[in-house]
Design an enzyme around this catalytic site. Structure first.
Site, short mmCIF file in Angstrom:
data_model
loop_
_atom_site.label_atom_id
_atom_site.label_comp_id
_atom_site.label_asym_id
_atom_site.label_seq_id
_atom_site.Cartn_x
_atom_site.Cartn_y
_atom_site.Cartn_z
N ARG A 102 0.82 -1.22 0.00
CA ARG A 102 0.00 0.00 0.00
C ARG A 102 0.86 1.27 0.00
O ARG A 102 0.43 2.29 -0.54
CB ARG A 102 -0.95 0.00 1.20
CG ARG A 102 -2.13 -0.93 0.94
CD ARG A 102 -3.11 -0.90 2.07
NE ARG A 102 -4.37 -1.50 1.66
CZ ARG A 102 -5.24 -2.04 2.49
NH1 ARG A 102 -5.00 -2.06 3.77
NH2 ARG A 102 -6.36 -2.55 2.03
N LYS B 62 -16.78 -17.40 2.58
CA LYS B 62 -18.24 -17.38 2.53
C LYS B 62 -18.83 -17.12 1.15
O LYS B 62 -18.40 -16.21 0.46
CB LYS B 62 -18.74 -16.26 3.44
CG LYS B 62 -18.59 -16.56 4.91
CD LYS B 62 -19.03 -15.33 5.65
CE LYS B 62 -19.40 -15.59 7.08
NZ LYS B 62 -19.88 -14.33 7.68
N GLY C 117 -7.48 -7.74 -0.31
CA GLY C 117 -7.62 -8.67 0.81
C GLY C 117 -6.73 -9.88 0.69
O GLY C 117 -5.55 -9.75 0.31
N GLY D 189 -12.51 -4.73 0.35
CA GLY D 189 -13.92 -4.38 0.49
C GLY D 189 -14.35 -3.39 -0.58
O GLY D 189 -15.41 -3.55 -1.22
P1 AMP Z 1 -12.57 -14.25 2.37
O1 AMP Z 1 -12.24 -13.13 3.29
O2 AMP Z 1 -14.03 -14.55 2.29
O3 AMP Z 1 -11.92 -14.10 1.00
O4 AMP Z 1 -11.97 -15.56 3.04
C1 AMP Z 1 -10.61 -15.75 3.26
C2 AMP Z 1 -10.44 -16.85 4.25
O5 AMP Z 1 -11.05 -18.04 3.79
C3 AMP Z 1 -9.00 -17.18 4.53
O6 AMP Z 1 -8.67 -16.82 5.85
C4 AMP Z 1 -8.93 -18.68 4.33
O7 AMP Z 1 -8.18 -19.35 5.34
C5 AMP Z 1 -10.37 -19.09 4.40
N1 AMP Z 1 -10.60 -20.36 3.68
C6 AMP Z 1 -10.26 -20.65 2.44
N2 AMP Z 1 -10.57 -21.91 2.12
C7 AMP Z 1 -11.13 -22.45 3.21
C8 AMP Z 1 -11.66 -23.74 3.53
N3 AMP Z 1 -11.65 -24.73 2.62
N4 AMP Z 1 -12.16 -23.94 4.76
C9 AMP Z 1 -12.15 -22.94 5.65
N5 AMP Z 1 -11.67 -21.70 5.43
C10 AMP Z 1 -11.15 -21.46 4.22
#
Ligand code: AMP
Length: 406
Positions: A49, A211, A364, A387
């Site tokens: 950044r 998610k 992110g 975000g």
């Molecule tokens: P996001 O902020 O929604 O992009 O999610 C990122 C997070 O998803 C990271 O901290 C990863 O460790 C987690 N993640 C990725 N794959 C998996 C998985 N198969 N099971 C649980 N957490 C996961």
């Protein structure tokens, strides 16, 4: 005579001035940056950044403007939360630019005016963490007025903070006549607009992370633009569950299974690609690397959870991504923070690096993964705002941009 601009304005930047539009020599610029870098024991662990902010800072210095840099850093609870001081950031800026950076303890202090009075070329004022004053997140006009009192031109180059109506992003430009964006926001918006404004085909979006619910708005925005989605991370398990495949203890959003089922049908109806994992790296819990194993088939046993995509899935994803002309990537393919579950994410980074097309990485975790993979310089663009880039892409109006339009 009709004058046709050789660089058409990106739709998202319509009626917004850029720093090039102002005569800035000798003027005091309040430059809002996003210097919210990760710190460990006072050391900066990723300076992306800071380096992304340098073009605008250098431009101001070259033009002889009096520069006041302002940013937030982390989420301090009060002004005494000194672990969030801007000091290491100010120091690093000084080193990178070879200039004197004066850190102002109190962002709204009269002291700024005094320093401006005797301002020297090659000197930058850096305000202390904006969030040390609660007026920042409360978007308070009195705080903004204290900054406006010494500001000639307001420039926002903090893309990662544009989705927040905070005082330095919203209340301050509301008070200013002369306001615009810096080079980073200009680039971020142009890049994101290029994804929805006639992208080169095939266009594949890779979505991963924790998610499905976080990614639904972006899926909805892109579903008619992309040729396919490649899905990994925990969100893939909601899709597998929707197909009736056993997913064991993998993270599933039960209330999104119906959405996933419909989305699979919508992709089929449009004759578009939707790639899901066909094998996995599993374990019995998140941090249990001792029971980690390759699960060579798509179904997962009851006592296990999928934590990364498997080798056959990687092959399938690489084959699809290698043919794409435009790629958008948001979200890791597995729990990449743990080395044992990072292969899928880094394989995606490597595939993007080798692809000569347009590769745009949302901010992110995928930005962090791209940097950690060592392939950051091979990406067309890595967004500095996770975000903000998702919100912009899904068609939401960013308060920090809207306030700059007349
Ligand atoms: P996001 O902020 O929604 O992009 O999610 C990122 C997070 O998803 C990271 O901290 C990863 O460790 C987690 N993640 C990725 N794959 C998996 C998985 N198969 N099971 C649980 N957490 C996961």
């Amino acid at each position: 005579m009709t004058v046709v601009s050789s660089t058409p304005v990106s739709p998202g930047l319509k009626n917004i001035k850029t720093i090039r539009d102002f005569e800035i020599t000798g003027k005091t610029i309040f430059l809002r940056l996003d210097l919210n870098v990760p710190l460990e024991k006072g050391q900066i662990t990723d300076e992306t950044r800071i380096t992304a902010a340098l073009p605008t800072v250098k431009y101001c210095l070259e033009k002889g403007a009096k520069l006041i840099i302002a940013s937030h850093l982390g989420r301090p609870k009060s002004a005494d939360d000194k672990q969030y001081s801007m000091e290491p950031v100010a120091k690093r800026l000084g080193e990178l630019l070879d200039v004197e950076v004066v850190l102002m303890e109190e962002p709204s202090s009269e002291g700024v005016k005094h320093i401006l009075y005797g301002h020297m070329r090659n000197q930058i004022i850096c305000l202390e963490n904006l969030r040390f004053d609660e007026g920042e997140v409360e978007n308070r006009t009195d705080l903004a007025q204290s900054w406006a009192a010494y500001t000639d031109i307001y420039i926002n180059d903090a893309f990662g903070a544009c989705h927040r109506a905070h005082a330095s992003i919203h209340a301050l430009p509301e008070l200013m006549q002369q306001k615009g964006i810096g080079f980073l926001i200009e680039k971020e918006i142009k890049m994101l607009d290029s994804l929805t404004d006639h992208p080169k085909k095939p266009f594949i979006a890779i979505l991963g992370g924790a998610k499905v619910s976080d990614k639904i708005p972006v899926i909805e925005k892109l579903i008619n633009v992309v040729d396919g989605f490649v899905i990994g991370g925990a969100m893939a398990y909601t899709f597998l569950k929707a197909q009736g495949i056993p997913v064991g203890k993998s993270l599933v959003e039960a209330d999104k299974v119906k959405y996933a089922k419909e989305m699979i049908q919508r992709m089929e109806a449009r004759d578009k690609t939707l790639l899901l994992p066909v094998d996995h790296i599993t374990s019995t819990s998140f941090n249990d690397v001792t029971h980690m194993r390759l699960n060579p088939s798509v179904g997962i046993a009851e006592n296990e959870m999928g934590l990364d995509i498997g080798p056959q899935t990687i092959k399938n994803y690489v084959a699809c991504l290698s043919k794409a002309e435009t790629i958008f990537w948001n979200g890791p393919m597995g729990v990449f923070e743990t080395k044992e579950f990072s292969k899928g994410t880094f394989a995606v980074a490597e595939t993007l690096a080798k692809n000569p097309g347009t590769k745009i990485v949302g901010g992110g975790d995928s930005a962090a993964a791209a940097v950690q993979s060592g392939y950051a310089d091979k990406m067309t663009h890595i967004s500095t705002g996770g975000g903000a880039s998702l919100e912009y892409l899904q068609g939401e109006k960013l308060p920090g941009l809207e306030i700059l339009r007349p």
